[in-house]
Design a protein around this motif. Structure first.
Motif, PDB file in Angstrom:
ATOM      1  N   PHE A 204       0.822  -1.207   0.000  1.00 44.34           N
ATOM      2  CA  PHE A 204       0.000   0.000   0.000  1.00 44.34           C
ATOM      3  C   PHE A 204       0.862   1.265   0.000  1.00 44.34           C
ATOM      4  CE2 PHE A 204      -2.269   3.364   2.307  1.00 44.34           C
ATOM      5  CZ  PHE A 204      -3.361   3.528   1.469  1.00 44.34           C
ATOM      6  N   GLU A 205       1.949   1.232   0.775  1.00 40.02           N
ATOM      7  CA  GLU A 205       2.843   2.395   0.788  1.00 40.02           C
ATOM      8  C   GLU A 205       3.451   2.626  -0.580  1.00 40.02           C
ATOM      9  OE1 GLU A 205       3.303   4.562   3.035  1.00 40.02           O
ATOM     10  OE2 GLU A 205       2.233   3.658   4.714  1.00 40.02           O
ATOM     11  N   ALA A 206       3.805   1.526  -1.275  1.00 34.81           N
ATOM     12  CA  ALA A 206       4.370   1.674  -2.618  1.00 34.81           C
ATOM     13  C   ALA A 206       3.329   2.235  -3.582  1.00 34.81           C
ATOM     14  CB  ALA A 206       4.875   0.315  -3.113  1.00 34.81           C
ATOM     15  N   TRP A 207       2.079   1.760  -3.441  1.00 33.82           N
ATOM     16  CA  TRP A 207       1.017   2.276  -4.324  1.00 33.82           C
ATOM     17  C   TRP A 207       0.734   3.746  -4.023  1.00 33.82           C
ATOM     18  CZ3 TRP A 207      -3.815   4.238  -3.095  1.00 33.82           C
ATOM     19  CH2 TRP A 207      -4.687   4.431  -4.159  1.00 33.82           C
ATOM     20  N   ARG A 208       0.707   4.115  -2.753  1.00 34.30           N
ATOM     21  CA  ARG A 208       0.436   5.505  -2.409  1.00 34.30           C
ATOM     22  C   ARG A 208       1.558   6.415  -2.884  1.00 34.30           C
ATOM     23  NH1 ARG A 208      -0.801   7.074   3.758  1.00 34.30           N
ATOM     24  NH2 ARG A 208       1.395   6.460   3.929  1.00 34.30           N
TER      25      ARG A 208
ATOM     26  N   VAL B 168      -6.475   2.359 -10.099  1.00 33.70           N
ATOM     27  CA  VAL B 168      -7.567   1.652  -9.426  1.00 33.70           C
ATOM     28  C   VAL B 168      -7.369   0.150  -9.535  1.00 33.70           C
ATOM     29  CG1 VAL B 168     -10.064   1.237  -9.431  1.00 33.70           C
ATOM     30  CG2 VAL B 168      -9.187   3.552  -9.775  1.00 33.70           C
ATOM     31  N   GLN B 169      -6.986  -0.325 -10.718  1.00 35.59           N
ATOM     32  CA  GLN B 169      -6.743  -1.755 -10.902  1.00 35.59           C
ATOM     33  C   GLN B 169      -5.570  -2.227 -10.060  1.00 35.59           C
ATOM     34  OE1 GLN B 169      -8.617  -3.858 -12.532  1.00 35.59           O
ATOM     35  NE2 GLN B 169     -10.033  -2.251 -13.255  1.00 35.59           N
ATOM     36  N   SER B 170      -4.544  -1.402  -9.937  1.00 35.44           N
ATOM     37  CA  SER B 170      -3.389  -1.759  -9.116  1.00 35.44           C
ATOM     38  C   SER B 170      -3.778  -1.917  -7.651  1.00 35.44           C
ATOM     39  CB  SER B 170      -2.296  -0.695  -9.275  1.00 35.44           C
ATOM     40  OG  SER B 170      -1.206  -0.976  -8.417  1.00 35.44           O
TER      41      SER B 170
END
Length: 313
Positions: A51-55, A93-95
């Motif tokens: 989640f941190e990487a996505w954010r 969103v898909q990620s």
């Protein structure tokens, strides 16, 4: 009874200072760590890293938009605006959906590994029922009943009801007792204790100032005194009663309560004794029928003599 409650009662300096205190010990039990718990925390840490990487891949504009939407989630006016309806690009969103799916799959695997997570056996209750053996044998048990206590309650209820019907008051008369401690740490409280003991006629000696003083007193009497004392304090504060009038009222009401209690208790005990003596005296005519008893009652009511008791001729 706590000391604070006694101080509210208005019986200072003849108030209760302390009662027996029970100490409670609390223990904290920590459940052992299980492999399932460790694997669950591992999955949580993996989700946090993903989640941190996505954010971190969000642009400053996208991050600001998400924060603003989260802050106005429960704002009806903001939810109707176009800014709230904006969304992230499809690839992001898909990620994020993939990250959530990965986390839920890990949680499901951990749940399957936990002991006791298997589905219940639908026939388990049937097997359990056949294994249990019910014991219907009668067992001996002795239950002690205090008949005197039942008699006291019976007569106290009767006299209370009759007094209420006449518009009068019947005092409490329960003989149950407790140990109570009284304030005796200064001259005023000591002198008040001595005077209260003398007025009550209690055969005890008040110890010197500074020593603990306790009495074994009837519980209901002590509770009534404290309740009346609280009402007297309210009366003193509301109407500005002087200290001398207040002390005289406390002494008079306390004395009346004490004398009324002991008189009521002696009356109830006499009722109990009279009932027991009456039934003890019934030693003749043991084999009379119910009809014979009714004849005796009717003869007593009408003052008549039955035919068989009349003189011959």
């Amino acid at each position: 009874m706590p000391a604070a409650s006694a101080r509210r009662s208005g019986l200072v300096p003849a108030s209760l200072v302390a009662a027996a205190t029970l100490a409670s010990v609390s223990r904290t039990f920590v459940a052992p760590r299980t492999p399932a718990a460790r694997s669950g925390r591992t999955a949580a840490r993996g989700f946090k890293e993903d989640f941190e990487a996505w954010r971190g891949s969000l642009t400053p504009e996208e991050s600001t938009m998400l924060k603003k939407q989260a802050a106005g989630e429960f704002n009806k006016k903001f939810r109707k605006s176009d800014e709230f309806k904006k969304d992230l690009p499809d690839e992001k969103v898909q990620s994020f959906s993939k990250i959530l799916g990965k986390f839920f799959e890990a949680e499901a695997d951990d749940y399957k590994k936990e002991p006791g997570s298997e589905a219940p056996d639908p026939d388990g209750l049937l097997f359990k029922g056949t294994e249990s053996k019910m014991d219907f044998r009668l067992k001996s048990r002795i239950v002690e009943i205090d008949r005197d206590a039942e008699r006291r309650y019976h007569f106290a209820a009767l006299r209370t009801t009759h007094a209420a019907y006449r518009g009068e008051f019947w005092p409490s008369s329960s003989p149950m007792k407790d140990v109570y401690y009284f304030q005796n740490n200064d001259t005023d409280s000591h002198d008040m204790l001595v005077k209260a003991v003398e007025n009550a006629g209690v055969p005890v000696e008040v110890p010197p100032v500074g020593e603990r003083f306790s009495l074994v007193l009837p519980r209901c009497l002590f509770q009534d005194i404290n309740e009346v004392g609280a009402n007297l304090i309210a009366w003193k504060e509301q109407f500005g009663v002087s200290d001398d009038d207040y002390k005289q009222a406390v002494e008079k009401v306390t004395t009346d309560l004490i004398l009324g209690y002991y008189k009521a208790r002696e009356t109830i005990e006499k009722d109990v004794t009279d009932m027991k003596n009456f039934f003890k005296s019934q030693s003749k005519d043991l084999y009379k029928t119910k009809a014979d008893v009714m004849k005796e009652i009717w003869r007593g009511v009408r003052g008549e003599v039955w035919q068989e008791d009349a003189p011959a001729g």
